[in-house]
Design a protein around this motif. Structure first.
Motif, short mmCIF file in Angstrom:
data_model
loop_
_atom_site.label_atom_id
_atom_site.label_comp_id
_atom_site.label_asym_id
_atom_site.label_seq_id
_atom_site.Cartn_x
_atom_site.Cartn_y
_atom_site.Cartn_z
N LEU A 45 0.83 -1.21 0.00
CA LEU A 45 0.00 0.00 0.00
C LEU A 45 0.86 1.26 0.00
O LEU A 45 0.50 2.26 -0.63
CB LEU A 45 -0.94 0.00 1.21
N THR A 46 1.99 1.21 0.69
CA THR A 46 2.91 2.34 0.66
C THR A 46 3.43 2.57 -0.76
O THR A 46 3.51 3.71 -1.24
CB THR A 46 4.08 2.12 1.63
N HIS A 51 3.04 5.17 -6.22
CA HIS A 51 2.84 4.84 -7.62
C HIS A 51 1.71 5.67 -8.24
O HIS A 51 1.79 6.10 -9.41
CB HIS A 51 2.50 3.35 -7.72
N LEU A 52 0.68 5.91 -7.45
CA LEU A 52 -0.49 6.67 -7.93
C LEU A 52 -0.36 8.17 -7.67
O LEU A 52 -1.18 8.95 -8.15
CB LEU A 52 -1.76 6.15 -7.24
N ALA A 71 5.14 -3.64 -11.19
CA ALA A 71 5.89 -2.46 -10.77
C ALA A 71 6.24 -2.56 -9.29
O ALA A 71 7.35 -2.19 -8.86
CB ALA A 71 5.07 -1.20 -11.04
N PHE A 72 5.32 -3.08 -8.48
CA PHE A 72 5.58 -3.28 -7.05
C PHE A 72 6.73 -4.26 -6.84
O PHE A 72 7.67 -3.99 -6.07
CB PHE A 72 4.31 -3.79 -6.36
N LEU A 73 6.69 -5.40 -7.54
CA LEU A 73 7.75 -6.39 -7.40
C LEU A 73 9.09 -5.84 -7.89
O LEU A 73 10.14 -6.11 -7.29
CB LEU A 73 7.39 -7.66 -8.17
N ALA A 74 9.06 -5.05 -8.96
CA ALA A 74 10.29 -4.46 -9.48
C ALA A 74 10.88 -3.48 -8.47
O ALA A 74 12.11 -3.42 -8.27
CB ALA A 74 10.02 -3.75 -10.81
N ALA A 75 10.01 -2.70 -7.81
CA ALA A 75 10.49 -1.75 -6.79
C ALA A 75 11.09 -2.49 -5.62
O ALA A 75 12.13 -2.08 -5.07
CB ALA A 75 9.33 -0.86 -6.34
#
Length: 311
Positions: A45-46, A51-52, A71-75
């Protein structure tokens, strides 16, 4: 569970807390698992808020795309998370999204469709040579019944002395050990047959067991038997190994299958070539044997330097 500050819409955070409370109350998940799920969704969620470029809302979860999850996994990967951690992160997020979907608040299709990061193959943990030898000879001191001690020692001897799978050892019959035999014909996975040399200590162990076994076993029947005369089950040998681990102070990784790993690794360290070890183990692929024995590029280069005429 105490809430840690997350920049997200209060409505979404309230649903997340209800989910965590449900996991703790109704599902009774272990504390460590709850902590992991809390951390996974907090990180997600953070990330989503950043991202948004605004606090994440329930509607954002409802319209979540696979691209957002990637994108979350890449970050997380950029932050240094390894594949096992990423897989756990995704599992936590999936659980939360599935909960929201059951309440009609989200669509979990993207989380279900995305594949977990490929996990690295875990390398086996062979026993040290003295440990392997002790395991296969110490069993006789652990049992009051001599024939049971001889049975367990014979099975463990076959795993380490011949590199057999436990299922292969327990399928052996007296007919596999005619007088003067020096090899075993083993039918392994996929019906693949291989020839495995027999060392004298293994033959002696098997003959000691057959001499002491109180049951009348036919020449073509499985020769290893339980205390009531039935075919010996793998769990009995696994429990015997567990007792040995405690008696000898060995780690939990010292399992019956670790003896097969040890067979391969000790042969390789003693100068055996990888292709021959592949045949002895019954592996269909050489790459499987390479992982199995823990061989790496440095070892391959060392073999190259010692063996190639132009090295």
């Amino acid at each position: 569970m105490n809430e840690i500050l997350i920049i997200a819409h209060p409505e979404l955070l309230e649903e997340r807390q209800r989910w965590l409370d449900m996991l703790a109350g109704e599902r009774r998940l272990a504390e460590k698992t709850l902590e992991a799920y809390e951390r996974d969704t907090r990180q997600f969620l953070t990330f989503l808020t950043g991202h948004l470029a605004e606090p994440a809302r329930l509607k954002d979860i409802h319209t979540l795309r696979m691209a957002d999850l990637r994108a979350f996994l890449a970050a997380r990967r950029r932050d240094g998370a390894e594949s096992r951690t990423l897989g756990r992160n995704l599992a936590g997020v999936r659980s939360f999204l599935n909960y929201l979907e059951r309440k009609g608040l989200a669509n979990a299709a993207a989380a279900t469709a995305i594949r977990s990061p490929k996990q690295p193959k875990g390398l086996p943990k062979p026993l040290a040579p003295p440990e392997a030898i002790t395991v296969t000879t110490f069993e006789a001191q652990m049992r009051e019944e001599p024939w049971v001690a001889a049975r367990d020692a014979a099975v463990l001897g076959l795993l380490y002395g011949c590199g057999l799978r436990i299922s292969e050892a327990l399928a052996l019959t007296p007919s596999h050990f005619p007088e003067g035999t020096t090899s075993l014909r083993i039918t392994g996975k996929g019906g693949k047959t291989r020839i495995v040399p027999l060392i004298s200590s293994v033959v002696t162990g098997v003959r000691d067991y057959l001499r002491l076994c109180p049951f009348d076993v036919g020449a073509h029947e499985p020769m290893f038997r339980g205390v009531k005369g039935g075919v010996l089950q793998p769990g009995i040998i696994q429990r015997a190994m567990q007792v040995l681990r405690g008696a000898l102070g060995l780690p939990d990784t010292a399992t019956p299958h670790a003896l097969r790993h040890s067979f391969a690794t000790h042969l390789l360290n003693g100068g055996g070539d990888l292709r021959t070890i592949q045949e002895l183990l019954g592996h269909a692929s050489l790459s499987t044997t390479q992982v199995y024995t823990g061989i790496d590029s440095a070892r391959l280069l060392d073999v190259y330097d010692r063996a190639h005429p132009r090295a």
